[in-house]
Write a protein that holds these residues in place. Structure first.
Motif, PDB file in Angstrom:
ATOM      1  N   GLY A  65       1.015  -1.321   0.085  1.00 24.39           N
ATOM      2  CA  GLY A  65      -0.063   0.133  -0.116  1.00 24.39           C
ATOM      3  C   GLY A  65       0.785   1.231  -0.029  1.00 24.39           C
ATOM      4  O   GLY A  65       2.017   1.213   0.300  1.00 24.39           O
ATOM      5  N   LYS A  66       0.061   2.406  -0.271  1.00 26.63           N
ATOM      6  CA  LYS A  66       0.934   3.827  -0.312  1.00 26.63           C
ATOM      7  C   LYS A  66       0.410   4.571   0.671  1.00 26.63           C
ATOM      8  O   LYS A  66      -1.059   4.718   0.909  1.00 26.63           O
ATOM      9  CB  LYS A  66       0.594   4.411  -1.642  1.00 26.63           C
ATOM     10  N   THR A  67       1.168   5.027   1.899  1.00 22.37           N
ATOM     11  CA  THR A  67       0.829   5.578   2.806  1.00 22.37           C
ATOM     12  C   THR A  67       0.063   7.309   2.201  1.00 22.37           C
ATOM     13  O   THR A  67       0.878   7.828   1.399  1.00 22.37           O
ATOM     14  CB  THR A  67       1.827   6.268   3.692  1.00 22.37           C
ATOM     15  N   ILE A  68      -1.025   7.564   2.634  1.00 22.38           N
ATOM     16  CA  ILE A  68      -1.672   8.921   2.200  1.00 22.38           C
ATOM     17  C   ILE A  68      -1.625   9.767   3.200  1.00 22.38           C
ATOM     18  O   ILE A  68      -2.216   9.395   4.398  1.00 22.38           O
ATOM     19  CB  ILE A  68      -3.384   8.688   1.855  1.00 22.38           C
ATOM     20  N   HIS A  69      -0.965  10.836   3.117  1.00 19.72           N
ATOM     21  CA  HIS A  69      -1.022  11.832   4.293  1.00 19.72           C
ATOM     22  C   HIS A  69      -1.240  13.210   3.447  1.00 19.72           C
ATOM     23  O   HIS A  69      -0.330  13.649   2.720  1.00 19.72           O
ATOM     24  CB  HIS A  69       0.273  11.685   4.599  1.00 19.72           C
ATOM     25  N   PRO A  70      -2.258  13.892   3.782  1.00 14.33           N
ATOM     26  CA  PRO A  70      -2.646  15.123   3.105  1.00 14.33           C
ATOM     27  C   PRO A  70      -1.596  16.221   3.374  1.00 14.33           C
ATOM     28  O   PRO A  70      -0.930  16.291   4.512  1.00 14.33           O
ATOM     29  CB  PRO A  70      -3.862  15.727   3.729  1.00 14.33           C
ATOM     30  N   GLU A  71      -1.158  17.020   2.228  1.00 18.03           N
ATOM     31  CA  GLU A  71      -0.263  18.185   2.450  1.00 18.03           C
ATOM     32  C   GLU A  71      -0.626  19.090   3.621  1.00 18.03           C
ATOM     33  O   GLU A  71      -1.782  19.440   3.789  1.00 18.03           O
ATOM     34  CB  GLU A  71      -0.114  18.717   0.963  1.00 18.03           C
ATOM     35  N   GLY A  72       0.577  19.323   4.217  1.00 17.99           N
ATOM     36  CA  GLY A  72       0.297  20.345   5.384  1.00 17.99           C
ATOM     37  C   GLY A  72      -0.246  19.886   6.643  1.00 17.99           C
ATOM     38  O   GLY A  72      -0.212  20.602   7.660  1.00 17.99           O
ATOM     39  N   TRP A  73      -0.582  18.486   6.716  1.00 17.90           N
ATOM     40  CA  TRP A  73      -0.942  17.949   8.065  1.00 17.90           C
ATOM     41  C   TRP A  73       0.431  17.804   8.813  1.00 17.90           C
ATOM     42  O   TRP A  73       1.355  17.234   8.359  1.00 17.90           O
ATOM     43  CB  TRP A  73      -1.538  16.689   7.790  1.00 17.90           C
ATOM     44  N   ALA A  74       0.337  17.822  10.160  1.00 12.95           N
ATOM     45  CA  ALA A  74       1.145  17.285  11.169  1.00 12.95           C
ATOM     46  C   ALA A  74       1.273  15.882  10.936  1.00 12.95           C
ATOM     47  O   ALA A  74       0.554  15.123  10.509  1.00 12.95           O
ATOM     48  CB  ALA A  74       0.746  17.439  12.544  1.00 12.95           C
ATOM     49  N   PRO A  75       2.779  15.264  11.205  1.00 15.27           N
ATOM     50  CA  PRO A  75       3.139  13.752  10.944  1.00 15.27           C
ATOM     51  C   PRO A  75       2.010  13.125  11.837  1.00 15.27           C
ATOM     52  O   PRO A  75       1.886  13.562  12.976  1.00 15.27           O
ATOM     53  CB  PRO A  75       4.497  14.027  11.499  1.00 15.27           C
ATOM     54  N   TRP A  92      -9.750  16.812  15.362  1.00 15.60           N
ATOM     55  CA  TRP A  92      -8.684  17.779  15.479  1.00 15.60           C
ATOM     56  C   TRP A  92      -8.510  18.105  13.961  1.00 15.60           C
ATOM     57  O   TRP A  92      -8.602  17.340  12.906  1.00 15.60           O
ATOM     58  CB  TRP A  92      -7.508  17.487  16.410  1.00 15.60           C
ATOM     59  N   ASP A  93      -7.810  19.457  13.854  1.00 15.98           N
ATOM     60  CA  ASP A  93      -7.420  19.783  12.580  1.00 15.98           C
ATOM     61  C   ASP A  93      -5.919  19.287  12.357  1.00 15.98           C
ATOM     62  O   ASP A  93      -5.414  18.618  12.650  1.00 15.98           O
ATOM     63  CB  ASP A  93      -7.455  21.299  12.635  1.00 15.98           C
ATOM     64  N   LYS A  94      -5.313  19.814  11.115  1.00 20.69           N
ATOM     65  CA  LYS A  94      -4.269  19.370  10.528  1.00 20.69           C
ATOM     66  C   LYS A  94      -3.129  19.784  11.311  1.00 20.69           C
ATOM     67  O   LYS A  94      -2.202  18.908  11.219  1.00 20.69           O
ATOM     68  CB  LYS A  94      -3.957  20.255   9.070  1.00 20.69           C
ATOM     69  N   ASP A  95      -3.218  20.597  12.320  1.00 14.62           N
ATOM     70  CA  ASP A  95      -1.949  20.652  13.220  1.00 14.62           C
ATOM     71  C   ASP A  95      -2.531  20.094  14.670  1.00 14.62           C
ATOM     72  O   ASP A  95      -1.809  20.107  15.520  1.00 14.62           O
ATOM     73  CB  ASP A  95      -1.850  22.195  13.553  1.00 14.62           C
ATOM     74  N   LYS A  96      -3.244  18.968  14.612  1.00 16.81           N
ATOM     75  CA  LYS A  96      -3.504  18.302  15.792  1.00 16.81           C
ATOM     76  C   LYS A  96      -4.290  18.812  17.013  1.00 16.81           C
ATOM     77  O   LYS A  96      -3.834  18.754  18.053  1.00 16.81           O
ATOM     78  CB  LYS A  96      -2.481  17.361  16.203  1.00 16.81           C
ATOM     79  N   VAL A  97      -4.986  19.842  16.743  1.00 24.53           N
ATOM     80  CA  VAL A  97      -5.597  20.972  17.477  1.00 24.53           C
ATOM     81  C   VAL A  97      -7.091  20.449  17.628  1.00 24.53           C
ATOM     82  O   VAL A  97      -7.888  20.599  16.611  1.00 24.53           O
ATOM     83  CB  VAL A  97      -5.298  22.385  17.254  1.00 24.53           C
TER      84      VAL A  97
END
Length: 135
Positions: free
Chosen positions: A3-13, A36-41
């Motif tokens: 599989g290929k990991t999908i991680h949206p651009e700009g998201w915290a790891p 939580w949002d892309k910054d894990k808030v």
């Protein structure tokens, strides 16, 4: 099958997990998304804003994999309060349609005691199918 990991651009790891895994056959497995949002808030305001954020996260992962909301075939919801969900069904429907419009995949909902993130009130996971691109 790899599989290929999908991680949206700009998201915290994502540490120790993947937000999405796109398999060679086009199946996209989306790990449980919380409010939580892309910054894990964590999104403030309770159940409805958290639910809406979790669904937005799912949509963003699907789009990062090259798909769209209509490609989602299954959602599994984990909620901490059945009463809160039922008390806000109108708002649930409105928030759902803001993110997914009128696409209603197969769904299950489980009422659970706790989630890993203490402030999370809902977690939603999904499965989608994104047709592999032909060269």
């Amino acid at each position: 099958m790899s599989g290929k990991t999908i991680h949206p651009e700009g998201w915290a790891p994502a540490l120790g997990y993947a937000n999405g895994m796109l398999m060679a056959d086009g199946t996209l497995h989306i790990g449980g998304q919380i409010g939580w949002d892309k910054d894990k808030v964590m999104r403030p305001g309770g159940f409805i804003p958290q639910m809406e954020q979790a669904l937005s996260n799912i949509r963003e992962i699907v789009e990062a994999a090259g798909g769209q909301v209509a490609d989602i075939g299954r959602l599994t919801w984990f909620v901490k309060s059945k009463e809160e969900y039922i008390a806000h069904q109108k708002e649930v429907g409105q928030a759902y349609r803001r993110i997914f419009d009128r696409h209603f995949p197969a769904m299950s909902m489980l009422v659970i005691k706790e989630l890993i993130e203490d402030d999370a009130l809902v977690e939603i996971e999904a499965t989608a199918f994104i047709a592999p691109k032909r060269d």
